[in-house]
Design a protein around this motif. Structure first.
Motif, PDB file in Angstrom:
ATOM      1  N   ALA A  26       4.390  44.646   5.245  1.00 39.90           N
ATOM      2  CA  ALA A  26       3.410  43.521   5.216  1.00 39.90           C
ATOM      3  C   ALA A  26       2.313  44.032   4.319  1.00 39.90           C
ATOM      4  O   ALA A  26       1.891  43.176   3.598  1.00 39.90           O
ATOM      5  CB  ALA A  26       2.881  43.190   6.679  1.00 39.90           C
ATOM      6  N   LEU A  27       1.898  45.427   4.583  1.00 42.62           N
ATOM      7  CA  LEU A  27       0.630  45.914   3.839  1.00 42.62           C
ATOM      8  C   LEU A  27       1.043  45.922   2.508  1.00 42.62           C
ATOM      9  O   LEU A  27       0.218  45.745   1.435  1.00 42.62           O
ATOM     10  CB  LEU A  27       0.129  47.049   4.575  1.00 42.62           C
TER      11      LEU A  27
ATOM     12  N   PRO B 187      -2.097  41.427  -1.144  1.00 40.74           N
ATOM     13  CA  PRO B 187      -2.776  41.587  -2.488  1.00 40.74           C
ATOM     14  C   PRO B 187      -3.968  42.743  -2.616  1.00 40.74           C
ATOM     15  O   PRO B 187      -4.188  43.478  -3.331  1.00 40.74           O
ATOM     16  CB  PRO B 187      -3.263  40.429  -2.936  1.00 40.74           C
ATOM     17  N   HIS B 188      -4.861  42.716  -1.269  1.00 39.93           N
ATOM     18  CA  HIS B 188      -5.851  43.290  -1.141  1.00 39.93           C
ATOM     19  C   HIS B 188      -5.821  44.761  -0.283  1.00 39.93           C
ATOM     20  O   HIS B 188      -6.456  45.357   0.300  1.00 39.93           O
ATOM     21  CB  HIS B 188      -7.019  42.535  -0.362  1.00 39.93           C
ATOM     22  N   ARG B 189      -4.543  45.199  -0.526  1.00 45.17           N
ATOM     23  CA  ARG B 189      -4.130  46.218   0.344  1.00 45.17           C
ATOM     24  C   ARG B 189      -5.036  47.482   0.093  1.00 45.17           C
ATOM     25  O   ARG B 189      -5.175  48.539   0.914  1.00 45.17           O
ATOM     26  CB  ARG B 189      -2.686  46.710   0.251  1.00 45.17           C
TER      27      ARG B 189
ATOM     28  N   VAL C 110      -7.242  43.503  13.869  1.00 44.36           N
ATOM     29  CA  VAL C 110      -7.874  43.652  12.710  1.00 44.36           C
ATOM     30  C   VAL C 110      -9.382  42.759  12.623  1.00 44.36           C
ATOM     31  O   VAL C 110      -9.492  41.965  12.937  1.00 44.36           O
ATOM     32  CB  VAL C 110      -7.180  42.323  11.886  1.00 44.36           C
ATOM     33  N   ASP C 111     -10.188  43.674  12.091  1.00 44.43           N
ATOM     34  CA  ASP C 111     -11.640  43.734  11.929  1.00 44.43           C
ATOM     35  C   ASP C 111     -12.205  43.286  13.217  1.00 44.43           C
ATOM     36  O   ASP C 111     -13.126  42.329  13.212  1.00 44.43           O
ATOM     37  CB  ASP C 111     -11.910  42.549  10.824  1.00 44.43           C
TER      38      ASP C 111
ATOM     39  N   GLN D 159       4.908  37.564   9.648  1.00 44.34           N
ATOM     40  CA  GLN D 159       3.746  37.216  10.629  1.00 44.34           C
ATOM     41  C   GLN D 159       2.360  38.330  10.616  1.00 44.34           C
ATOM     42  O   GLN D 159       1.338  37.748  10.473  1.00 44.34           O
ATOM     43  CB  GLN D 159       4.062  37.346  11.838  1.00 44.34           C
ATOM     44  N   LEU D 160       2.629  39.596  10.298  1.00 41.20           N
ATOM     45  CA  LEU D 160       1.716  40.389  10.203  1.00 41.20           C
ATOM     46  C   LEU D 160       0.944  40.223   8.633  1.00 41.20           C
ATOM     47  O   LEU D 160      -0.265  40.139   8.807  1.00 41.20           O
ATOM     48  CB  LEU D 160       2.286  42.140  10.113  1.00 41.20           C
ATOM     49  N   LEU D 161       1.709  39.741   7.635  1.00 41.96           N
ATOM     50  CA  LEU D 161       0.989  39.644   6.681  1.00 41.96           C
ATOM     51  C   LEU D 161       0.139  38.398   6.724  1.00 41.96           C
ATOM     52  O   LEU D 161      -1.040  38.243   6.080  1.00 41.96           O
ATOM     53  CB  LEU D 161       2.184  39.367   5.406  1.00 41.96           C
ATOM     54  N   HIS D 162       0.682  37.323   7.552  1.00 41.26           N
ATOM     55  CA  HIS D 162      -0.345  36.148   7.623  1.00 41.26           C
ATOM     56  C   HIS D 162      -1.438  36.359   8.385  1.00 41.26           C
ATOM     57  O   HIS D 162      -2.524  35.939   7.963  1.00 41.26           O
ATOM     58  CB  HIS D 162       0.595  35.200   8.645  1.00 41.26           C
ATOM     59  N   VAL D 163      -1.506  37.528   9.377  1.00 37.97           N
ATOM     60  CA  VAL D 163      -2.714  37.764  10.011  1.00 37.97           C
ATOM     61  C   VAL D 163      -3.777  38.510   9.140  1.00 37.97           C
ATOM     62  O   VAL D 163      -4.882  38.300   9.196  1.00 37.97           O
ATOM     63  CB  VAL D 163      -2.639  38.635  11.218  1.00 37.97           C
ATOM     64  N   LEU D 164      -2.892  39.455   8.227  1.00 41.41           N
ATOM     65  CA  LEU D 164      -4.050  40.056   7.282  1.00 41.41           C
ATOM     66  C   LEU D 164      -4.444  39.059   6.110  1.00 41.41           C
ATOM     67  O   LEU D 164      -5.884  39.117   5.818  1.00 41.41           O
ATOM     68  CB  LEU D 164      -2.731  40.861   6.208  1.00 41.41           C
TER      69      LEU D 164
END
Length: 235
Positions: free
Chosen positions: A24-25, A29-31, A185-186, A199-204
Motif C-alpha cells: 500500500a505504501l 503518492p506521498h510515501r 494513522v496519525d 484498504q490500507l491504501l484507502h486509509v492512508l
C-alpha cells in the motif's frame, strides 16, 4: 504523516500485514512523507524464553485439537503468506517469549534502522525456524540487520528499553487493541488486522486528505472572475 504498527515478531498475520502495508505504501503518492514506527505487542507475555516443541504441537495443545488439524491451520496461513511473497516454514517454528526481541527493535529505532531489524526478526521466525527468544540468536540476527552486535548484547544483558516496551503495551490497552497487527494513522485512524493493501491504501489517502485540506486561493483583483454557480450558467 505517522503510521504506528503494533505487532509481534512471532505473529504470522503480522508478517502478512507488514507485506500488505508495504504494498500500500509503495502506491501512496506521498510515501516519502510517511514515518513508520513499529510498536511492541506480546501475544503471550507469559511464554517461557524458549518454548519446547513445534508451533504445530503448541497450537494443537492450545486449541484442544489434533496435530493434523493444527497442521491444516498452519497450511492455510502459509498459502495466504505465499500470495504476499512470504515463504513460511511454520511447522517447525520455534516460539518463545518476545520481550527481548521488542527491546532490540526499540534500540533499532534509536539507531535509525528499525524496519530492517523488525524485518530480520520476523523473517527469522516465520521463514527460518530461528529461536527468537534466545539471546545468542537475537544478537546475531540484530547484527545481520545492521545493529552493532556488542551494543545488542549489552541491551539483552540489561533491562534497557523494557520501559519502552511496556509503554507501547499500555498505549495498546488504551486504544483497546486486543489483537495484532493493528495500524494507527496519525493517532486518528485505527485499522485492525492484516487488511488487503487496497484498504490500507484507502486509509492512508483518507488520513492525508484530512490533514492536508485543499486551500483555494483567489488572486488579488480577480473576485469577479467567471464562475458558474447553480442557476447562473444555464445554456
Amino acid at each position: 504523516m505517522q503510521v504506528e504498527i503494533w505487532s509481534d515478531v512471532v505473529c504470522p498475520w503480522c508478517a502478512i500485514g507488514k507485506r500488505r502495508f508495504e504494498s500500500a505504501l509503495a502506491r501512496f503518492p506521498h510515501r516519502d512523507e510517511v514515518t513508520v514506527r513499529w510498536r511492541s505487542f506480546e501475544l503471550d507475555p507469559t511464554a517461557p524464553q524458549q518454548r519446547d516443541g513445534t508451533l504445530v504441537e503448541h497450537l494443537a495443545g492450545k486449541y484442544g485439537t489434533s496435530v493434523d488439524k493444527a497442521r491444516e491451520m498452519v497450511g492455510g496461513i502459509t498459502a495466504t503468506a505465499a500470495e504476499e511473497g512470504w515463504e513460511f516454514h511454520l511447522e517447525d517454528a520455534r516460539g518463545g517469549n518476545t520481550v527481548d526481541a521488542h527491546r532490540l527493535i526499540h534500540l533499532a529505532h534509536d539507531r535509525g534502522i528499525q524496519d530492517a531489524v523488525k524485518e530480520r526478526l520476523v523473517s527469522a521466525y516465520v521463514s527460518e525456524r530461528e529461536d527468537v527468544g534466545d539471546h545468542e540468536t537475537l544478537a546475531r540476527l540484530a547484527a545481520e540487520a545492521g545493529l552493532d552486535e556488542t551494543e545488542a548484547r549489552e541491551v539483552l544483558a540489561s533491562d534497557r528499553y523494557l520501559d519502552a516496551v511496556r509503554a507501547d503495551e499500555q498505549q495498546a490497552r488504551a486504544y483497546g487493541i486486543s489483537g495484532v497487527p493493528f495500524f494507527v494513522v496519525d493517532a486518528t485512524y485505527g485499522v485492525s488486522g492484516a487488511q488487503p493493501a487496497d484498504q490500507l491504501l484507502h486509509v492512508l489517502e483518507t488520513a492525508w486528505a484530512e490533514s492536508h485540506p485543499l486551500q483555494v486561493l483567489t488572486p488579488a483583483g480577480s473576485a469577479d472572475a467567471g464562475v458558474c454557480t447553480d442557476g447562473t450558467c444555464a445554456v
